[in-house]
Scaffold this motif. Structure first.
Motif, mmCIF file in Angstrom:
data_model
loop_
_atom_site.group_PDB
_atom_site.id
_atom_site.type_symbol
_atom_site.label_atom_id
_atom_site.label_comp_id
_atom_site.label_asym_id
_atom_site.label_seq_id
_atom_site.Cartn_x
_atom_site.Cartn_y
_atom_site.Cartn_z
ATOM 1 N N ALA A 126 -27.321 47.518 42.221
ATOM 2 C CA ALA A 126 -28.381 47.471 43.229
ATOM 3 C C ALA A 126 -27.796 47.066 44.567
ATOM 4 O O ALA A 126 -26.801 46.339 44.644
ATOM 5 C CB ALA A 126 -29.472 46.488 42.817
ATOM 6 N N ASP A 143 -32.820 46.521 45.721
ATOM 7 C CA ASP A 143 -33.608 47.756 45.739
ATOM 8 C C ASP A 143 -33.847 48.349 44.350
ATOM 9 O O ASP A 143 -34.131 49.546 44.224
ATOM 10 C CB ASP A 143 -32.936 48.789 46.640
ATOM 11 C CG ASP A 143 -31.572 49.225 46.111
ATOM 12 O OD1 ASP A 143 -31.062 48.582 45.165
ATOM 13 O OD2 ASP A 143 -31.008 50.204 46.653
ATOM 14 N N LYS A 144 -33.730 47.556 43.299
ATOM 15 C CA LYS A 144 -34.022 48.011 41.938
ATOM 16 C C LYS A 144 -35.071 47.091 41.326
ATOM 17 O O LYS A 144 -35.072 45.871 41.584
ATOM 18 C CB LYS A 144 -32.761 48.020 41.084
ATOM 19 C CG LYS A 144 -31.683 48.973 41.576
ATOM 20 C CD LYS A 144 -32.127 50.418 41.531
ATOM 21 C CE LYS A 144 -31.131 51.355 42.209
ATOM 22 N NZ LYS A 144 -29.815 51.343 41.601
ATOM 23 N N GLY A 145 -35.975 47.688 40.513
ATOM 24 C CA GLY A 145 -37.066 46.913 39.931
ATOM 25 C C GLY A 145 -37.382 47.340 38.516
ATOM 26 O O GLY A 145 -36.520 47.865 37.795
ATOM 27 N N SER A 146 -38.632 47.148 38.140
ATOM 28 C CA SER A 146 -39.036 47.406 36.762
ATOM 29 C C SER A 146 -38.867 48.866 36.364
ATOM 30 O O SER A 146 -38.632 49.173 35.198
ATOM 31 C CB SER A 146 -40.497 46.979 36.571
ATOM 32 O OG SER A 146 -41.346 47.654 37.486
ATOM 33 N N ASP A 147 -38.989 49.786 37.323
ATOM 34 C CA ASP A 147 -38.791 51.198 37.001
ATOM 35 C C ASP A 147 -37.360 51.492 36.577
ATOM 36 O O ASP A 147 -37.106 52.507 35.906
ATOM 37 C CB ASP A 147 -39.150 52.076 38.205
ATOM 38 C CG ASP A 147 -40.645 52.127 38.463
ATOM 39 O OD1 ASP A 147 -41.411 51.637 37.600
ATOM 40 O OD2 ASP A 147 -41.042 52.645 39.529
ATOM 41 N N GLN A 148 -36.423 50.640 36.948
ATOM 42 C CA GLN A 148 -35.022 50.820 36.557
ATOM 43 C C GLN A 148 -34.615 49.880 35.415
ATOM 44 O O GLN A 148 -33.427 49.739 35.117
ATOM 45 C CB GLN A 148 -34.095 50.595 37.753
ATOM 46 C CG GLN A 148 -34.209 51.655 38.838
ATOM 47 C CD GLN A 148 -35.423 51.476 39.722
ATOM 48 O OE1 GLN A 148 -35.833 50.346 40.025
ATOM 49 N NE2 GLN A 148 -36.027 52.578 40.139
ATOM 50 N N PRO A 171 -42.025 47.420 41.089
ATOM 51 C CA PRO A 171 -41.526 48.680 40.528
ATOM 52 C C PRO A 171 -40.167 49.125 41.081
ATOM 53 O O PRO A 171 -39.326 49.631 40.330
ATOM 54 C CB PRO A 171 -42.635 49.681 40.882
ATOM 55 C CG PRO A 171 -43.865 48.855 40.930
ATOM 56 C CD PRO A 171 -43.443 47.534 41.508
ATOM 57 N N ASP A 172 -39.941 48.952 42.397
ATOM 58 C CA ASP A 172 -38.697 49.445 42.999
ATOM 59 C C ASP A 172 -37.940 48.371 43.767
ATOM 60 O O ASP A 172 -37.094 48.690 44.602
ATOM 61 C CB ASP A 172 -38.995 50.617 43.933
ATOM 62 C CG ASP A 172 -39.491 51.836 43.164
ATOM 63 O OD1 ASP A 172 -38.811 52.237 42.217
ATOM 64 O OD2 ASP A 172 -40.566 52.364 43.511
ATOM 65 N N ALA A 173 -38.202 47.124 43.516
ATOM 66 C CA ALA A 173 -37.498 46.029 44.189
ATOM 67 C C ALA A 173 -37.630 44.762 43.356
ATOM 68 O O ALA A 173 -38.549 44.637 42.542
ATOM 69 C CB ALA A 173 -38.045 45.796 45.594
ATOM 70 N N SER A 174 -36.704 43.841 43.569
ATOM 71 C CA SER A 174 -36.728 42.568 42.838
ATOM 72 C C SER A 174 -36.202 41.461 43.734
ATOM 73 O O SER A 174 -35.373 41.700 44.620
ATOM 74 C CB SER A 174 -35.870 42.647 41.564
ATOM 75 O OG SER A 174 -36.321 43.669 40.709
#
Length: 295
Positions: A126, A143-148, A171-174
């Motif tokens: 990420a 820039d990575k979240g639950s969708d990844q 979904p797309d961030a953490s």
């Protein structure tokens, strides 16, 4: 009448041309002390003061015109040089950024291929898109979240060592809580002697961590490596798998009346300058999965 005027002009022109040829022939044919040469010298001597005076009188004007031309050229050259400097600075910044990014990515790839990479985990790379707005360097946003596949409490690494853990997921961030946050705590171990403790933050100094609760009878040499201990029981296990590098021992505080040593660490990860990190993810959760606690 018109024809007569034309004939006169032609005759005058022919006479002048003939006279010029005769004078040139005589001038080049006579010696340097001849009459024509003497006349020429006389004219030059008579006109020299006038020429010198005119030259001096016109010199300020010539200098002004020359100065104006030089200034215009200098301004034009200055603009060109400024534009070239800006272009070179932009290229240099882009080159340094690309080189830095490539170095961090190579380090992550090297960690993934090393023997210390924990089994049973899959890395999710990420990019850091935001940092803590305070000087404490407590959190970053990636820039990575639950969708990844990113979940809360998963460990986060750089190519050099442990960074922290995931504390909030979209979904797309953490959001990642760093080791330097005051709420952070990681069970760790000094290698090779095996002294155990808890890694905590030092307020206001992201380059200094504390390995606390280390027994006094366990010697901790300067320069020793500290890794995550990754403890596990029948029902519980640490959030951080065993063997992840945390930092290097810089000094040890040991008071005579205290039961424990305070070991100072320099974290391997540069927590102030993170551009790429890696989340250690596992497969989908199930009802039979062990509970995980910090540290």
């Amino acid at each position: 009448m018109y024809k007569r005027s034309v004939r006169r002009r032609r005759a005058t022109l022919a006479l002048l041309v003939g006279l010029s040829i005769a004078l040139l022939t005589a001038y080049f044919g006579e010696s340097a002390s001849g009459g024509l040469h003497a006349v020429q010298r006389g004219f030059l001597e008579a006109l020299a003061p006038l020429q010198e005076g005119a030259s001096r009188a016109l010199k300020p004007a010539r200098d002004l015109v020359g100065w104006g031309g030089d200034v215009f050229d200098a301004k034009s050259d200055n603009k060109k040089l400024r534009r070239q400097v800006r272009e070179l600075q932009t290229r240099l910044a882009a080159s340094e950024t690309a080189s830095r990014d490539a170095g961090e990515l190579r380090a992550l790839v090297g960690f993934n291929r090393s023997a210390v990479f924990p089994s049973g985990y899959a890395p999710v790379s990420a990019r850091v898109i935001a940092r803590s707005p305070t000087v404490w360097y407590a959190t970053i946003t990636i820039d990575k979240g639950s969708d990844q596949g990113v979940r809360v409490n998963q460990p986060v690494m750089s190519g050099s060592g442990l960074v922290g853990k995931v504390s909030d997921v979209a979904p797309d961030a953490s959001r990642v809580t760093l080791l330097t946050d005051h709420t952070s705590g990681v069970s760790a171990q000094v290698v090779p002697n095996g002294a155990n403790g808890i890694v905590k933050a030092t307020v206001g100094n992201p380059s200094d961590l504390i390995l606390d609760f280390v027994q006094k009878n366990r010697p901790v040499p300067r320069g020793a490596t500290v890794i995550t201990s990754g403890w596990r029981s029948s029902r519980l296990e640490s959030l951080f798998p065993r063997g992840i590098p945390v930092g290097e021992v810089t000094k040890v505080d040991s008071g005579e009346r205290e039961l424990y040593q305070r070991v100072h660490l320099r974290p391997f990860a540069d927590l102030r300058n993170l551009d790429f990190v890696e989340v250690l993810t596992r497969g989908g959760s199930s009802s039979g999965e062990k509970a995980q606690l910090t540290p």
